[in-house]
Write a protein that holds these residues in place. Structure first.
Motif, PDB file in Angstrom:
ATOM      1  N   ILE A  14      -9.221   5.656   2.953  1.00 53.14           N
ATOM      2  CA  ILE A  14      -9.318   6.716   3.525  1.00 53.14           C
ATOM      3  C   ILE A  14      -9.826   7.691   2.269  1.00 53.14           C
ATOM      4  CG2 ILE A  14      -7.780   9.002   4.195  1.00 53.14           C
ATOM      5  CD1 ILE A  14      -7.884   6.285   6.107  1.00 53.14           C
ATOM      6  N   ALA A  15      -9.107   7.941   0.985  1.00 52.23           N
ATOM      7  CA  ALA A  15      -9.926   8.397  -0.463  1.00 52.23           C
ATOM      8  C   ALA A  15     -11.552   8.587  -0.688  1.00 52.23           C
ATOM      9  CB  ALA A  15      -8.789   8.508  -1.365  1.00 52.23           C
ATOM     10  N   THR A  21     -17.886  11.263   3.138  1.00 49.93           N
ATOM     11  CA  THR A  21     -17.629  13.014   3.528  1.00 49.93           C
ATOM     12  C   THR A  21     -18.175  13.897   3.153  1.00 49.93           C
ATOM     13  OG1 THR A  21     -16.572  11.345   5.243  1.00 49.93           O
ATOM     14  CG2 THR A  21     -16.727  14.495   5.943  1.00 49.93           C
ATOM     15  N   PHE A  22     -17.797  13.741   2.223  1.00 49.78           N
ATOM     16  CA  PHE A  22     -17.446  15.763   1.575  1.00 49.78           C
ATOM     17  C   PHE A  22     -18.762  15.283   1.082  1.00 49.78           C
ATOM     18  CE2 PHE A  22     -17.188  17.165  -2.639  1.00 49.78           C
ATOM     19  CZ  PHE A  22     -17.055  19.268  -2.487  1.00 49.78           C
ATOM     20  N   PHE A  23     -18.819  14.533   0.014  1.00 49.98           N
ATOM     21  CA  PHE A  23     -20.977  14.303  -0.470  1.00 49.98           C
ATOM     22  C   PHE A  23     -21.932  14.076   0.309  1.00 49.98           C
ATOM     23  CE2 PHE A  23     -24.090  11.317  -2.123  1.00 49.98           C
ATOM     24  CZ  PHE A  23     -24.454  12.381  -3.817  1.00 49.98           C
ATOM     25  N   LEU A  24     -21.617  13.426   1.249  1.00 50.64           N
ATOM     26  CA  LEU A  24     -22.562  13.713   2.280  1.00 50.64           C
ATOM     27  C   LEU A  24     -22.906  15.286   2.699  1.00 50.64           C
ATOM     28  CD1 LEU A  24     -24.654  12.876   4.417  1.00 50.64           C
ATOM     29  CD2 LEU A  24     -22.395  12.518   5.867  1.00 50.64           C
ATOM     30  N   PRO A  80     -15.413   4.537  -9.057  1.00 49.55           N
ATOM     31  CA  PRO A  80     -13.995   5.597  -9.642  1.00 49.55           C
ATOM     32  C   PRO A  80     -12.913   5.991  -9.202  1.00 49.55           C
ATOM     33  CG  PRO A  80     -16.760   6.690  -9.359  1.00 49.55           C
ATOM     34  CD  PRO A  80     -16.236   5.441  -8.853  1.00 49.55           C
ATOM     35  N   PRO A  81     -12.455   5.922  -8.152  1.00 49.38           N
ATOM     36  CA  PRO A  81     -11.224   6.446  -7.366  1.00 49.38           C
ATOM     37  C   PRO A  81     -10.760   4.793  -7.571  1.00 49.38           C
ATOM     38  CG  PRO A  81     -12.867   6.511  -5.441  1.00 49.38           C
ATOM     39  CD  PRO A  81     -13.591   6.699  -6.427  1.00 49.38           C
ATOM     40  N   ALA A 139     -11.693  12.525  -4.011  1.00 52.33           N
ATOM     41  CA  ALA A 139     -11.522  11.095  -4.093  1.00 52.33           C
ATOM     42  C   ALA A 139      -9.219  11.634  -4.485  1.00 52.33           C
ATOM     43  CB  ALA A 139     -12.045  10.558  -4.677  1.00 52.33           C
ATOM     44  N   GLY A 140      -9.682  11.540  -5.720  1.00 54.69           N
ATOM     45  CA  GLY A 140      -8.192  12.015  -5.894  1.00 54.69           C
ATOM     46  C   GLY A 140      -7.167  12.162  -5.493  1.00 54.69           C
ATOM     47  N   LEU A 141      -7.603  13.885  -5.176  1.00 59.12           N
ATOM     48  CA  LEU A 141      -6.483  14.521  -4.070  1.00 59.12           C
ATOM     49  C   LEU A 141      -5.977  13.617  -3.327  1.00 59.12           C
ATOM     50  CD1 LEU A 141      -5.052  16.767  -3.757  1.00 59.12           C
ATOM     51  CD2 LEU A 141      -7.537  17.975  -2.410  1.00 59.12           C
ATOM     52  N   VAL A 142      -7.005  13.285  -2.536  1.00 64.64           N
ATOM     53  CA  VAL A 142      -6.802  12.567  -0.565  1.00 64.64           C
ATOM     54  C   VAL A 142      -5.720  10.616  -1.188  1.00 64.64           C
ATOM     55  CG1 VAL A 142      -7.786  11.089   1.115  1.00 64.64           C
ATOM     56  CG2 VAL A 142      -8.505  13.622   0.201  1.00 64.64           C
ATOM     57  N   TYR A 143      -6.189  10.321  -2.462  1.00 60.06           N
ATOM     58  CA  TYR A 143      -5.467   9.024  -2.687  1.00 60.06           C
ATOM     59  C   TYR A 143      -3.927   9.583  -3.043  1.00 60.06           C
ATOM     60  CZ  TYR A 143      -4.122   5.356  -5.358  1.00 60.06           C
ATOM     61  OH  TYR A 143      -3.372   4.029  -6.028  1.00 60.06           O
ATOM     62  N   TRP A 144      -3.980  10.694  -4.046  1.00 61.60           N
ATOM     63  CA  TRP A 144      -2.437  10.802  -4.036  1.00 61.60           C
ATOM     64  C   TRP A 144      -1.612  11.621  -3.495  1.00 61.60           C
ATOM     65  CZ3 TRP A 144      -0.120  15.857  -3.550  1.00 61.60           C
ATOM     66  CH2 TRP A 144       0.892  15.782  -4.922  1.00 61.60           C
TER      67      TRP A 144
END
Length: 165
Positions: A14-15, A21-24, A80-81, A139-144
């Motif tokens: 999901i992250a 999606t953000f990068f796109l 990275p994630p 990615a870090g925020l969603v993973y967390w």
């Protein structure tokens, strides 16, 4: 055990999807990123078509193109994630700041690490690194958020999570 087998891979998927999606979206909305990705895709597409039509067997050329795109996506969006998740789980670091900042810095640093030479960066390169850093932060925020970063780590596997009776 369920955390390692189900929750962590699910959170990473999901992250990575959210950061992709953000990068796109950033690549379409941001003028510097739109110019960079637009030019890159335009030149890459026409170069690929020229090579495909010039070759007798275009299969290996198309395969190499897909492998190159896959490597880029892995290097910028997946590695990275994944690395931050592994380090945070091994060391027990569950802080929101850790996940967001570590993933952001690592994602932003990838192009600089791969370049391998020291020189002064142009404003456009710094802008791209900033967007990549934001991508890593997402990615870090969603993973967390999915992994339950607020959950305290147990000292002993048999110790109950809450100490209230």
């Amino acid at each position: 055990m369920i955390r390692w087998l189900l929750l962590i891979p699910f959170a990473l998927l999901i992250a990575i999807g959210a950061s992709g999606t953000f990068f796109l979206i950033a690549s379409m909305v941001d003028p510097v990123m739109a110019l960079l990705t637009g030019d890159t895709l335009f030149v890459g597409f026409w170069s690929l078509l020229d090579a495909v039509f010039a070759a007798e067997d275009p299969g290996p050329i198309v395969e190499d193109a897909f492998l190159a795109v896959g490597r880029i996506m892995f290097t910028l969006l997946i590695f990275p994630p994944l690395l931050v998740a592994i380090v945070s789980e091994v060391l027990g670091m569950r802080s929101l700041l850790w996940h967001v900042i570590a993933t952001a810095v690592l994602t932003a640093a990838v192009p600089w690490i791969l370049r391998g030479q020291a020189r002064i960066a142009s404003p456009e390169e710094l802008h791209v690194s900033f967007v990549l850093g934001l991508t890593g932060a997402v990615a870090g925020l969603v993973y967390w958020a999915i992994i339950g970063g607020r959950e305290p780590r147990r000292k002993e596997p048999t110790e109950p999570m809450s100490s209230g009776s």
